[in-house]
Scaffold this motif. Structure first.
Motif, PDB file in Angstrom:
ATOM      1  N   ASP A 116       0.857  -1.190   0.000  1.00 48.77           N
ATOM      2  CA  ASP A 116       0.000   0.000   0.000  1.00 48.77           C
ATOM      3  C   ASP A 116       0.892   1.240   0.000  1.00 48.77           C
ATOM      4  O   ASP A 116       1.881   1.290   0.734  1.00 48.77           O
ATOM      5  CB  ASP A 116      -0.874   0.004   1.253  1.00 48.77           C
ATOM      6  CG  ASP A 116      -1.677   1.282   1.317  1.00 48.77           C
ATOM      7  OD1 ASP A 116      -2.580   1.452   0.502  1.00 48.77           O
ATOM      8  OD2 ASP A 116      -1.346   2.124   2.173  1.00 48.77           O
ATOM      9  N   GLY A 117       0.557   2.195  -0.870  1.00 42.38           N
ATOM     10  CA  GLY A 117       1.354   3.417  -0.946  1.00 42.38           C
ATOM     11  C   GLY A 117       2.551   3.256  -1.860  1.00 42.38           C
ATOM     12  O   GLY A 117       3.563   3.949  -1.718  1.00 42.38           O
ATOM     13  N   ASN A 210      -5.757  14.730   2.374  1.00 42.25           N
ATOM     14  CA  ASN A 210      -5.090  15.363   1.231  1.00 42.25           C
ATOM     15  C   ASN A 210      -5.798  16.687   0.945  1.00 42.25           C
ATOM     16  O   ASN A 210      -6.833  16.737   0.262  1.00 42.25           O
ATOM     17  CB  ASN A 210      -5.149  14.448   0.002  1.00 42.25           C
ATOM     18  CG  ASN A 210      -4.417  15.057  -1.192  1.00 42.25           C
ATOM     19  OD1 ASN A 210      -4.262  16.282  -1.262  1.00 42.25           O
ATOM     20  ND2 ASN A 210      -3.968  14.223  -2.108  1.00 42.25           N
ATOM     21  N   ALA A 246       0.491  10.243   2.260  1.00 43.81           N
ATOM     22  CA  ALA A 246       0.009   9.562   1.046  1.00 43.81           C
ATOM     23  C   ALA A 246       0.388   8.085   1.071  1.00 43.81           C
ATOM     24  O   ALA A 246       0.561   7.447   0.041  1.00 43.81           O
ATOM     25  CB  ALA A 246       0.561  10.212  -0.218  1.00 43.81           C
ATOM     26  N   SER A 247       0.501   7.548   2.288  1.00 45.31           N
ATOM     27  CA  SER A 247       0.702   6.115   2.497  1.00 45.31           C
ATOM     28  C   SER A 247      -0.169   5.764   3.696  1.00 45.31           C
ATOM     29  O   SER A 247       0.172   6.113   4.839  1.00 45.31           O
ATOM     30  CB  SER A 247       2.175   5.832   2.783  1.00 45.31           C
ATOM     31  OG  SER A 247       2.374   4.461   2.988  1.00 45.31           O
ATOM     32  N   MET A 248      -1.301   5.095   3.430  1.00 45.55           N
ATOM     33  CA  MET A 248      -2.275   4.856   4.517  1.00 45.55           C
ATOM     34  C   MET A 248      -1.627   4.174   5.718  1.00 45.55           C
ATOM     35  O   MET A 248      -1.888   4.531   6.873  1.00 45.55           O
ATOM     36  CB  MET A 248      -3.437   4.022   3.988  1.00 45.55           C
ATOM     37  CG  MET A 248      -4.545   3.830   5.007  1.00 45.55           C
ATOM     38  SD  MET A 248      -5.823   2.736   4.360  1.00 45.55           S
ATOM     39  CE  MET A 248      -7.178   3.125   5.505  1.00 45.55           C
ATOM     40  N   PHE A 262      -7.633  10.210  10.460  1.00 45.77           N
ATOM     41  CA  PHE A 262      -7.291   9.969   9.055  1.00 45.77           C
ATOM     42  C   PHE A 262      -8.569  10.043   8.242  1.00 45.77           C
ATOM     43  O   PHE A 262      -9.577   9.424   8.586  1.00 45.77           O
ATOM     44  CB  PHE A 262      -6.662   8.582   8.904  1.00 45.77           C
ATOM     45  CG  PHE A 262      -6.404   8.167   7.480  1.00 45.77           C
ATOM     46  CD1 PHE A 262      -7.400   7.524   6.724  1.00 45.77           C
ATOM     47  CD2 PHE A 262      -5.191   8.424   6.880  1.00 45.77           C
ATOM     48  CE1 PHE A 262      -7.157   7.162   5.403  1.00 45.77           C
ATOM     49  CE2 PHE A 262      -4.942   8.057   5.559  1.00 45.77           C
ATOM     50  CZ  PHE A 262      -5.927   7.418   4.822  1.00 45.77           C
ATOM     51  N   TYR A 264     -10.156   9.957   4.152  1.00 41.37           N
ATOM     52  CA  TYR A 264     -10.184   9.961   2.692  1.00 41.37           C
ATOM     53  C   TYR A 264     -11.653   9.929   2.291  1.00 41.37           C
ATOM     54  O   TYR A 264     -12.240   8.867   2.120  1.00 41.37           O
ATOM     55  CB  TYR A 264      -9.385   8.832   2.048  1.00 41.37           C
ATOM     56  CG  TYR A 264      -8.788   9.326   0.738  1.00 41.37           C
ATOM     57  CD1 TYR A 264      -9.624   9.678  -0.331  1.00 41.37           C
ATOM     58  CD2 TYR A 264      -7.442   9.541   0.590  1.00 41.37           C
ATOM     59  CE1 TYR A 264      -9.123  10.221  -1.494  1.00 41.37           C
ATOM     60  CE2 TYR A 264      -6.908  10.077  -0.580  1.00 41.37           C
ATOM     61  CZ  TYR A 264      -7.768  10.420  -1.614  1.00 41.37           C
ATOM     62  OH  TYR A 264      -7.247  10.972  -2.771  1.00 41.37           O
ATOM     63  N   LEU A 277     -10.364   4.718  -1.180  1.00 40.69           N
ATOM     64  CA  LEU A 277      -9.757   3.537  -0.554  1.00 40.69           C
ATOM     65  C   LEU A 277     -10.681   2.333  -0.647  1.00 40.69           C
ATOM     66  O   LEU A 277     -11.907   2.469  -0.720  1.00 40.69           O
ATOM     67  CB  LEU A 277      -9.376   3.854   0.895  1.00 40.69           C
ATOM     68  CG  LEU A 277      -8.403   5.032   1.016  1.00 40.69           C
ATOM     69  CD1 LEU A 277      -8.035   5.290   2.470  1.00 40.69           C
ATOM     70  CD2 LEU A 277      -7.144   4.817   0.179  1.00 40.69           C
ATOM     71  N   GLU A 282      -8.211  -2.462   2.798  1.00 41.55           N
ATOM     72  CA  GLU A 282      -7.639  -1.261   3.424  1.00 41.55           C
ATOM     73  C   GLU A 282      -8.529  -0.818   4.587  1.00 41.55           C
ATOM     74  O   GLU A 282      -8.126  -0.857   5.744  1.00 41.55           O
ATOM     75  CB  GLU A 282      -7.490  -0.135   2.381  1.00 41.55           C
ATOM     76  CG  GLU A 282      -6.379  -0.412   1.382  1.00 41.55           C
ATOM     77  CD  GLU A 282      -6.295   0.599   0.247  1.00 41.55           C
ATOM     78  OE1 GLU A 282      -7.304   1.227  -0.089  1.00 41.55           O
ATOM     79  OE2 GLU A 282      -5.188   0.772  -0.311  1.00 41.55           O
TER      80      GLU A 282
HETATM   81  P1  P6P Z   1      -3.550  10.560  -2.588  1.00 41.55           P
HETATM   82  C1  P6P Z   1      -1.916   5.048  -1.661  1.00 41.55           C
HETATM   83  O1  P6P Z   1      -2.042   5.131  -3.075  1.00 41.55           O
HETATM   84  C2  P6P Z   1      -3.312   5.138  -1.088  1.00 41.55           C
HETATM   85  O2  P6P Z   1      -4.083   4.067  -1.530  1.00 41.55           O
HETATM   86  C3  P6P Z   1      -3.234   5.175   0.433  1.00 41.55           C
HETATM   87  O3  P6P Z   1      -2.183   4.443   0.943  1.00 41.55           O
HETATM   88  C4  P6P Z   1      -3.087   6.665   0.730  1.00 41.55           C
HETATM   89  O4  P6P Z   1      -3.640   7.034   1.982  1.00 41.55           O
HETATM   90  C5  P6P Z   1      -3.855   7.331  -0.425  1.00 41.55           C
HETATM   91  O5  P6P Z   1      -3.910   6.367  -1.489  1.00 41.55           O
HETATM   92  C6  P6P Z   1      -3.152   8.577  -0.928  1.00 41.55           C
HETATM   93  O6  P6P Z   1      -3.985   9.159  -1.920  1.00 41.55           O
HETATM   94  O7  P6P Z   1      -4.763  10.930  -3.436  1.00 41.55           O
HETATM   95  O8  P6P Z   1      -3.303  11.543  -1.471  1.00 41.55           O
HETATM   96  O9  P6P Z   1      -2.312  10.271  -3.391  1.00 41.55           O
END
Ligand code: P6P
Length: 340
Positions: A116-117, A210, A246-248, A262, A264, A277, A282
């Motif tokens: 992930d990420g 984000n 940008a890495s969950m 957190f 999204y 997500l 996830e």
């Molecule tokens: P953005 C990584 O691609 C992911 O799936 C998660 O790990 C992370 O939180 C999110 O997308 C980051 O998304 O739009 O900020 O690049």
């Protein structure tokens, strides 16, 4: 005092908590071993020749990194032969992966995101492997496993966790009796218990989202973040800090260790998609960990673990972390839906 290894910890859990059957203990050990191999490969960086992207896309339509595919293969190769799994499903595979007939089948389903990420790998930021374990339906033993056998709500998970490949390599695990942290001892090659009671602080002044998507969120989300930005003189009466890696796995780990929220959320650019997500590998495993550590995990309108999956790769809006903050966001969503 000598620290416990993962094996010792699991055997003690097996004795103490009847809920840890031998096949589940084997599954966790094998997934942990595959994560060691993934960590070793990632840590080689450019010297391993595995950085960069392939000219292929996964089922999500995302460009696959070489390490996405490699990590997926590590997890399949490590788990296929063990006799503990009925089938596997991964972010990197369009359909489920049944255990080949040459191997015995078990009673568990493993769902995972191998890395992930992964967009962070080439710039040396923390990434991770996320996994969730479900029981195969009782009637599945005499037939071929189907995709719908995986479509169980998060409350049905029997184990979940992640490995985070950062300055340390850690394995964070729950089997329903709290959240435990193991640190990889590279000299011995073993996972060593380093924190046996991760608890998410009830309150926090740190949010993770984000911000570049701010103009696309719905009103309750705008309201919550605006109030965070208003700080001490605003309705929340405190100044907030912001983090977004940008890495969950990295953001969730920080929240499990020191609190925070957190998010999204839903985005009006894709009104028919609840969020970015994925639910099965996830939101559900992270939601299980968050609840086991005393945190809260919601879509904004419902507990994440109660969401009934309809598709293997379905997406969901994710808001999770410190109780006070998540409940504030959920309250704003309730007020918004009551006023329409
Ligand atoms: P953005 C990584 O691609 C992911 O799936 C998660 O790990 C992370 O939180 C999110 O997308 C980051 O998304 O739009 O900020 O690049």
């Amino acid at each position: 005092m000598k620290r416990k290894t993962l094996t010792q910890f699991l055997i003690e859990q097996q004795r103490k908590e009847e809920a840890l059957p031998a096949q589940l203990r084997l599954l966790i050990e094998i997934v942990a071993r595959a994560c060691k191999a993934i960590s070793h490969t990632i840590n080689k960086g450019a010297l391993g020749g595995n950085l960069g992207s392939l000219d292929s896309e996964n089922v999500q339509g995302e460009v696959q990194k070489k390490l996405d595919v490699l990590a997926n293969e590590f997890l399949i190769d490590a788990n296929e032969w063990g006799g503990h799994l009925a089938a596997m499903a991964s972010e990197e595979m369009d359909t489920i992966h049944r255990i080949p007939n040459r191997y015995p089948k078990g009673e568990y389903l493993l769902v995972y995101d191998p890395i992930d990420g992964s967009s962070n790998i080439d710039v040396d930021l923390s990434v991770g492997t996320i996994f969730s374990v479900l029981e195969a339906p009782a009637d599945a033993s005499g037939r071929e496993i189907r995709e719908e056998d995986f479509l169980q709500p998060g409350t049905r998970q029997v184990a979940a966790g992640y490995a985070i490949y950062g300055p340390q390599t850690l394995l964070i695990l729950t089997v329903g009796t709290g959240v435990y942290e193991f640190t990889l001892d590279r000299e011995m090659g073993s996972w060593v218990l380093s924190d046996e009671r991760l608890r998410v602080p009830e309150t926090s002044a740190e949010f993770a989202i984000n911000m570049s998507n701010q103009r696309h969120w719905d009103a309750p989300m705008q309201r919550y973040v605006d109030e965070c930005l208003a700080g001490k003189t605003g309705p929340r009466g405190k100044d907030f800090n912001m983090r977004w890696t940008a890495s969950m796995v990295a953001d969730i780990h920080r929240i499990l260790k020191r609190g925070g929220i957190f998010m999204y959320p839903w985005d009006k650019r894709k009104p028919d998609v609840p969020g970015k997500l994925r639910l099965m590998y996830e939101a559900n495993p992270m939601g299980f960990l968050m609840e086991q550590a005393g945190g809260v995990a919601t879509t904004g309108y419902a507990r994440i673990l109660d969401v009934q999956p309809e598709k293997l790769h379905q997406r969901v809006s994710v808001i999770m972390g410190s109780r006070e903050e998540v409940e504030t966001v959920a309250a704003y969503h309730r007020e918004a839906s009551e006023s329409t």
